[in-house]
Motif scaffolding. Structure first.
Motif, short mmCIF file in Angstrom:
data_model
loop_
_atom_site.label_atom_id
_atom_site.label_comp_id
_atom_site.label_asym_id
_atom_site.label_seq_id
_atom_site.Cartn_x
_atom_site.Cartn_y
_atom_site.Cartn_z
N LEU A 243 0.83 -1.21 0.00
CA LEU A 243 0.00 0.00 0.00
C LEU A 243 0.86 1.25 0.00
O LEU A 243 0.55 2.23 -0.69
CB LEU A 243 -0.92 0.01 1.23
N VAL B 68 -6.50 5.82 3.46
CA VAL B 68 -6.77 4.59 4.18
C VAL B 68 -6.67 4.82 5.69
O VAL B 68 -7.52 4.37 6.48
CB VAL B 68 -5.80 3.47 3.75
N ASN C 204 0.48 0.45 8.87
CA ASN C 204 0.46 1.31 7.69
C ASN C 204 1.18 2.63 7.97
O ASN C 204 2.05 3.06 7.21
CB ASN C 204 -1.00 1.58 7.31
#
Length: 435
Positions: A141, A152, A290
């Protein structure tokens, strides 16, 4: 710089805030309650409050530096501004890079624990497999770009915060005051000792400094993002820890470990509450991994451009930047080689050292940044004090962790000196500073 026209597709200040909040909350609430409870008992909320105050002092320093020196190099730019592009900045850069890998590893480990409980009955092998799988997916990602990461992250953090607010409200409303009575707290030195561990829960705010390159007006927006993220995270930590330790005994929280939050939801929300908190944990830890990987690209490219890291760190293998690959691989190694508590201990120690070095660098620059020197000194003393307490408590009880920490420090020194020596022999050692 902030006076230049803003390019399209910039990150907003709230997205930068969410990157910091997502990184912090994933590490602090779902990963550390059991470990912190083993040291501070039901006084964990006090430990979080003290750690938040220390983080706020560092946040003030980072905000002033970030407003003056906005850069994709984040806090590592601050080190180079204060000490120059020499060994102090270089060793600090290698240490921070490793600390970032440790943060990712710990949060991924927490994700693996929850995910394996859902799909594999809590099998330890599956927990590690799922943790490494998450690191791989989030690495992919991050190759899409900062805006994809920010979008996100915003969705994940909004969902997680909404659920945690509901959890805090219902558990605090029904808590047992006797479980939180000061008479049941451990000795003050134990509570202070736990701060070194709970401070790990705030490491994510350092990630925000790397968003400067993606903000339209970093000099104004970066400080706002830092202060907002710390305020939100501290409030959530204190409220949720009050709810958990007001519902379960400290021994129960320690026994349940990473699933303590889900267990604490049962008395008020039933089995549905347990399932909801497990899902929340999966979302939260996903967002934190992330966010934890996000700085690796800008950080490594900046460090390669100024000669602190080898040029290969500024390149890519297909769509994958080399810095991202190295951080992801290091995180996977930590997942495989250490248990959750050891990962947290090493990460805390490394981060405390790097943050202290940034404070010293800022004291050399405070006339330029306009910062209050007294606040900077208080922040430095608090951070170093936390590190000393950590060394005299946690590390003495965990010799393997102490050896691992010493190994990381020695390795950072060796790598930095070796790389710079090799660079000098080739006669190529760019030492410019990212504007």
């Amino acid at each position: 710089m902030s006076g230049e026209p803003a390019p399209a597709q910039r990150m907003t200040v709230m997205q930068a805030t969410f990157i910091g909040v997502g990184s912090m909350v994933g590490a602090g609430i779902f990963a550390l309650l059991g470990a912190a409870g083993a040291v501070a008992g039901s006084a964990v909320w006090v430990s979080f409050l003290i750690a938040g105050a220390i983080a706020a002092l560092q946040g003030y320093s980072f905000a002033k530096l970030g407003a003056t020196y906005p850069s994709g190099g984040g806090i590592l730019t601050f080190l180079s501004r204060g000490f120059g592009e020499g060994h102090v900045a270089g060793i600090g850069s290698w240490l921070f890079f490793v600390a970032g890998s440790i943060v990712v590893a710990m949060i991924a480990t927490s994700f693996g624990g929850y995910a394996s409980a859902v799909v594999a009955g809590g099998d330890a092998t599956w927990a590690k497999v799922l943790a490494i799988a998450l690191i791989a997916v989030m690495s992919a990602l991050n190759t899409v770009g900062a805006n994809a990461v920010a979008r996100v992250q915003s969705v994940i953090v909004i969902i997680v915060l909404a659920i945690l607010v509901v959890f805090a409200v219902v558990t605090i409303a029904a808590l047992d005051p006797a479980l939180l009575a000061p008479s049941g707290y451990p000795p003050v030195p134990d509570v202070i000792a736990s701060v070194a561990l709970t401070f790990f829960a705030f490491l994510g705010f350092g990630v925000i400094t790397f968003t400067a390159k993606d903000l339209a007006h970093p000099a104004r927006e970066l400080p706002i993002a830092i202060y907002l993220a710390l305020a939100v995270a501290t409030t959530i930590y204190v409220a949720v820890s009050l709810g958990v330790f007001g519902t379960l005994t400290a021994d129960q929280v320690v026994e349940y470990g990473t699933t303590a939050l889900a267990e604490a939801a049962k008395p008020t929300l039933g089995e549905a509450g347990y399932v909801l908190m497990v899902i929340t944990a999966l979302f939260s830890t996903t967002g934190a991994v992330n966010a934890g990987l996000y700085p690796s690209i800008g950080m490594s490219r900046h460090l390669a451009s100024v000669g602190q890291f080898p040029p290969v760190f500024g390149r890519a293998v297909g769509p994958f930047p080399v810095g991202l690959i190295v951080m992801a691989v290091l995180a996977a190694v930590f997942v495989l080689g250490f248990d959750l508590n050891n990962i947290a201990s090493i990460g805390s120690a490394v981060a405390l050292l790097v943050f202290s070095a940034v404070s010293v660098a800022h004291l050399r620059l405070f006339r330029v940044t306009g910062a209050n020197a007294i606040v900077l000194v208080v922040g430095l003393v608090a951070t170093l004090g936390t590190f000393v307490v950590f060394c005299t408590t946690t590390l003495l009880e965990e010799p393997a962790t102490a050896l691992a920490l010493a190994g990381i420090l020695v390795l950072a020194v060796i790598v930095d000196f070796s790389w710079k020596a090799a660079s000098r022999r080739r006669g190529s050692s760019p030492m410019s500073v990212d504007p």
